[in-house]
Scaffold this motif. Sequence first.
Motif, PDB file in Angstrom:
ATOM      1  N   ASP A 119      64.934  28.931  37.401  1.00 35.92           N
ATOM      2  CA  ASP A 119      65.322  29.983  38.573  1.00 35.92           C
ATOM      3  C   ASP A 119      66.442  30.540  38.468  1.00 35.92           C
ATOM      4  O   ASP A 119      66.396  31.883  38.781  1.00 35.92           O
ATOM      5  N   ILE A 120      67.466  30.076  37.833  1.00 36.71           N
ATOM      6  CA  ILE A 120      68.755  30.649  37.736  1.00 36.71           C
ATOM      7  C   ILE A 120      68.775  31.870  36.905  1.00 36.71           C
ATOM      8  O   ILE A 120      69.612  32.995  37.026  1.00 36.71           O
ATOM      9  N   TYR A 121      67.880  31.722  35.731  1.00 37.33           N
ATOM     10  CA  TYR A 121      67.719  32.983  34.862  1.00 37.33           C
ATOM     11  C   TYR A 121      67.105  33.989  35.664  1.00 37.33           C
ATOM     12  O   TYR A 121      67.320  35.185  35.291  1.00 37.33           O
ATOM     13  N   SER A 122      65.945  33.848  36.094  1.00 34.56           N
ATOM     14  CA  SER A 122      65.221  34.585  37.015  1.00 34.56           C
ATOM     15  C   SER A 122      66.225  35.461  38.072  1.00 34.56           C
ATOM     16  O   SER A 122      66.229  36.754  38.125  1.00 34.56           O
ATOM     17  N   CYS A 123      67.033  34.722  38.757  1.00 39.51           N
ATOM     18  CA  CYS A 123      67.912  35.301  39.605  1.00 39.51           C
ATOM     19  C   CYS A 123      69.041  36.224  39.059  1.00 39.51           C
ATOM     20  O   CYS A 123      69.363  37.386  39.454  1.00 39.51           O
ATOM     21  N   GLY A 124      69.305  35.741  37.931  1.00 36.53           N
ATOM     22  CA  GLY A 124      70.308  36.455  37.016  1.00 36.53           C
ATOM     23  C   GLY A 124      69.953  37.639  36.814  1.00 36.53           C
ATOM     24  O   GLY A 124      70.468  39.025  36.977  1.00 36.53           O
ATOM     25  N   VAL A 511      59.765  40.211  33.188  1.00 37.69           N
ATOM     26  CA  VAL A 511      58.116  40.107  32.898  1.00 37.69           C
ATOM     27  C   VAL A 511      57.826  39.435  31.731  1.00 37.69           C
ATOM     28  O   VAL A 511      56.800  38.791  31.567  1.00 37.69           O
ATOM     29  N   ALA A 512      58.593  39.788  30.434  1.00 35.62           N
ATOM     30  CA  ALA A 512      58.208  39.312  29.085  1.00 35.62           C
ATOM     31  C   ALA A 512      57.894  38.067  28.969  1.00 35.62           C
ATOM     32  O   ALA A 512      56.815  37.518  28.411  1.00 35.62           O
ATOM     33  N   PRO A 513      58.792  37.064  29.730  1.00 38.94           N
ATOM     34  CA  PRO A 513      58.522  35.538  29.410  1.00 38.94           C
ATOM     35  C   PRO A 513      57.032  35.116  30.058  1.00 38.94           C
ATOM     36  O   PRO A 513      56.340  34.336  29.807  1.00 38.94           O
TER      37      PRO A 513
END
Length: 554
Positions: A119-124, A511-513
């Motif tokens: 989640d933290i990486y998605s938010c970042g 989107v890639a991951p």
Amino acid sequence: MSEAIQDPEKKEIMVDEEKHRRRESVTEYIDELEQAYQADISFAAILNGTAAAPLTTFEKKAALINAELDKFGMGRYQWCIWFLCGFGYFLDLAWAEGVGLGAISMYQEFGVPTTRQGDIYSCGNAGLAVGALTFGLLVDVIGRKWAFNLTCLICSFFGLFLAAPHYNYGAICALYLLACLGLGGNIPIDAAITLEFLPQGRRNLVALLSMWQPIGVVVAAAVAYGTTAKWRCNPKLPACDGSGVPCCQPADNMGWRYEFIILGLLTLTVFFLRFAVFNFYESPKYLLGKGREAEAIEVLHKIAKFNKAPPPTLTLEMFAEIDAMHGNTMNAPAYDNKQAVKEFFAQFGHLKELFTRKLQLFIFILMAIAYMGDYWSFNLAGSFLPIILANNGVAHGTDVTETYREYVYIYLPGIIGAILALASVQLPIVGRKWSLVFSAVCQGLSMAMYTQVKTTVGYVGLNALEYIMQTATPQFFNAVLYASAPELFDTIYRGSASGMLSCLGRLAGIVAPFAGAEYLTGGSGILWLGAGGIWLAAFSMVFLPVEMRDRQMF
């Protein structure tokens, strides 16, 4: 002789003669430019990188500012701009790596389940995408000066607060998103700002800005090693749940908080240098694009004084002569600080030119493919490469010390790569265009080579090679991409175009991951998917119609 000069009539005649000489000089210079930039969008011109469209009135006037900047050379002001913008590149990867290195301790303390650790990486990434788009658009409306300072201020403010929440992973994610709003605008804005103050012959220094990114990673790793790795809970302790059993208490797990505080203070220091120490003048070509011609000339005089160089010879009469010669109007309306909100939003009308000029639109589409392919490839490798290597039996970071040492081994060669990029983008025949093509092909090959890695030594060696291929020609991509994109667009919409491209790239990276997750059980299929993305970028760059090595940037 002195008496003759004091004669009012003779003095007036001399002034008129001087104006006439300047007018002739401007006319000759513009005629030479028009000869050099004759309209040609044939297929052969596209492949050769010599495509051109007729010069607009703004571009002709911007050429006069370019001539003055060329006279200044690489003076003190230009070097100050280069270093301060380099710090923006530094912060970009320092924060990304810093959060990644501190996340494990945070997960343990907060009891974050595996399903929510991303989640933290998605938010970042979301913050970076929105920040790139927002500041990219704003930099063409409110000016370079405000955006230059606001990005670091926003990042430092919310970055420092990352250390505050207790037992609230959602708050951490929200604060990181807000910090990344400022961080996301750094690279597209800093590259554009640097370009607009450099002499034409030194624009390759923008590619060298990428050396600050690996430095940022190494510094973040060093900070994490001295904080997160030192003050952390025993990795075997669970998160506290009130049951009374031994658990990971915040007081015993302060390292990741110290790390974020240090990174926040570093960012605040960059803001202080930009805002309080260095007197940043608004970009002359930005002012010109807003119809503020007198202010543009005034800034040139201030830069000359800062550099202790002879004052510029550019005058308002020269601009007026261009208007009189060609009967064109400026491409942007005059700027008024007291405009109403409705008129403020009307300032975004500058985007119309980006999408109505055929050559500029074609360039934008090709660069969008390149950005999206690059971020697609990079994020697939970053998200799944450690998992694939682990499945292949490759050890990574067998202990804390070795983990941080590997970051130095992997990222430090990027400095050498950026230095190579500095020279290679100026090579005849190669230039920006074919550097992008060849380096993208090499980057894809390096990802393909990972499919054969079976040892830890091979992992470290190839990861270093991968990063070099993204930062040096003929082995780099990102350094030239970030430097070339703003060069290809006019000042009036340069920031907007760069911000939109960066935003599209970030979205592709988000989107890639998800797109690659279904290939996780199929061996190394994800790496081939990533290689395909960057190879598509290479193919698109074959058709890049403009090679900027020997062309002016307006």
